[in-house]
Write a protein that holds these residues in place. Structure first.
Motif, short mmCIF file in Angstrom:
data_model
loop_
_atom_site.label_atom_id
_atom_site.label_comp_id
_atom_site.label_asym_id
_atom_site.label_seq_id
_atom_site.Cartn_x
_atom_site.Cartn_y
_atom_site.Cartn_z
N UNK A 216 -26.81 -7.33 -68.50
CA UNK A 216 -27.41 -8.01 -67.05
C UNK A 216 -25.96 -9.12 -67.02
N UNK A 217 -25.44 -9.22 -65.94
CA UNK A 217 -24.26 -9.98 -65.93
C UNK A 217 -24.99 -11.03 -65.69
N UNK B 91 -21.07 -4.72 -68.56
CA UNK B 91 -21.56 -4.94 -67.45
C UNK B 91 -22.34 -3.95 -67.15
N UNK B 92 -23.21 -3.63 -66.94
CA UNK B 92 -23.61 -2.37 -66.40
C UNK B 92 -24.34 -3.15 -64.64
N UNK C 60 -15.60 -6.79 -68.36
CA UNK C 60 -16.49 -7.07 -67.36
C UNK C 60 -15.79 -6.73 -65.90
N UNK C 61 -16.71 -6.03 -64.95
CA UNK C 61 -15.77 -5.63 -63.88
C UNK C 61 -16.25 -5.42 -62.45
N UNK D 61 -19.30 0.75 -62.09
CA UNK D 61 -18.74 2.44 -62.78
C UNK D 61 -17.32 1.94 -63.86
N UNK D 62 -16.67 1.90 -63.14
CA UNK D 62 -15.22 1.54 -63.69
C UNK D 62 -15.19 1.47 -65.11
N UNK D 63 -16.42 -0.07 -65.07
CA UNK D 63 -16.19 -0.58 -66.73
C UNK D 63 -17.03 0.25 -66.99
#
Ligand code: KG4
Ligand code: ZN
Length: 338
Positions: free
Chosen positions: A115-116, A84-85, A12-13, A94-96
């Motif tokens: 989906x968060x 998480x996207x 998660x980010x 983007x980093x995650x």
């Protein structure tokens, strides 16, 4: 696999927490590592997106390593990677997404985009291992205020959402103007414990009859007008009273609408999710109002209400069961809907 059980790693980010959780068979937490950036963003009075993504980049690999170590799991034993996207800050997401895709590709593991908001709801499956859909969910976070009819693990229907500010955003904004700082929600919650919730009457905004939508921006304006007029009149402002009265107005509307939705759809359980779900007054008032109608309130521990990796792992597990895998084309979707 460990002794025949399925292992999911969730990353998660989406905002200011870099978090990685490892979950066994979708329900059992093996590790839950959260690296928060709160101290850095506090200096700026809120999350600075550029700093957030840079910090995610700096610590994502060590958070993954630590989570595996704490779980006593090697990457070889991981069966599925969830990430998480969306929704969230694009640079942070983007980093995650890039890290998860790289891991999945390098280690030959299946990947699921989560989906968060679905993840927040899934935190309840970890707190209550026997819980199964259907139920009503109240998702209250920094970016969302949703009442969701959860029909099945992968089938949700949003009945209402905020038309302007999210509940957490409203808490954060009011905290700033009464000098409590960031992050506002927990500080308003704490200050309100010494205040009178009836000291100032803020109008409750229910919108059209039968609507499950919310609007909190008017409440914020009412609070600002109150503060300005008191200051102009030279009267001292009681921070605990403003915090308690404001919180009561937010909590009143959320609790009433969540209970009304559960009754209309014949649900006997409401699960709470998202950062604002850890608000002590909301937990109490919602519990009391729901009990009047025999509705049970499920409240995950505060560490599962705010952003974490285990909720993403849990949600990924159920998406994976349905075969909803992602390929290398998985991308961050900052405005992802339910
Ligand atoms: O779910 P979350 O960690 O991140 C998002 O997805 O937004 O929620 C963060 C939000 C922030 O606005 C924070 O002020 C609020 O949840 N929050 C609270 C409390 N703890 C966190 N709001 C009210 N009372 C609390 N105790
Ligand atoms: Zn969240």
């Amino acid at each position: 696999m460990i002794n025949g059980s399925h292992i999911t790693l969730g990353l998660e980010s989406s905002c200011d927490e870099t978090a990685v959780g490892i979950v066994q068979d979708g329900r059992k937490i093996l590790s839950n590592v959260i690296s928060s950036q709160i101290d850095i963003h506090t200096r700026f009075g809120g999350v600075v997106p550029e700093i957030a993504s840079r910090k995610h980049l700096e610590c994502v690999n060590s958070v993954i390593d630590l989570s595996l170590k704490e779980a006593g799991v090697t990457m070889d034993q991981v069966d599925l990677i969830g990430v998480t996207y969306g929704p969230g800050l694009v640079g942070s997401l983007l980093v995650g997404v890039a890290a998860a895709k790289a891991m999945a590709f390098a280690c030959g593991k299946p990947l699921v985009g989560v989906n968060h908001m679905q993840g927040h709801i899934a935190s309840n499956y970890l707190e209550y291992p026997e819980l199964e859909p259907p139920f009503m969910a109240l998702v209250v976070s920094g970016g969302h205020t949703n009442i969701v009819n959860v029909v099945d693990y992968n089938r949700c229907e949003t009945l209402g959402s905020t038309r302007d500010d999210a509940a957490g955003e409203a808490f954060d904004k009011i905290a700033r103007v009464i000098g409590l700082g960031y992050p506002g929600g927990p500080k308003v919650d704490k200050a309100a414990r010494n205040g009178d919730p009836e000291a100032i009457h803020f109008k409750r905004v229910y919108l059209e009859p039968g609507s499950y939508d919310f609007s909190f921006s008017g409440l914020k304006t009412q609070a600002l007008n109150y503060l300005n007029s008191e200051r102009q009149a030279g009267r001292e402002i009681s921070v605990p009273d403003v915090a308690a009265s404001f919180q009561e107005a937010v909590v009143d509307v959320i609790a009433d609408k969540a209970v009304a939705a559960a009754r209309e759809y014949g649900r006997d359980r409401i699960v709470m999710a998202g950062g604002v779900a850890s608000n002590s007054r909301l937990r109490k008032v919602l519990g009391e109002r729901a009990a009047e109608y025999g509705i049970e309130i499920l409240k995950p521990a505060p560490v599962l209400c705010t952003d974490n990796g285990v909720m993403i792992a849990c949600s990924a597990y159920y998406e994976g069961k349905k075969g909803n895998f992602a390929g290398p084309e998985l991308d961050a979707v900052p405005g992802l809907e339910f």
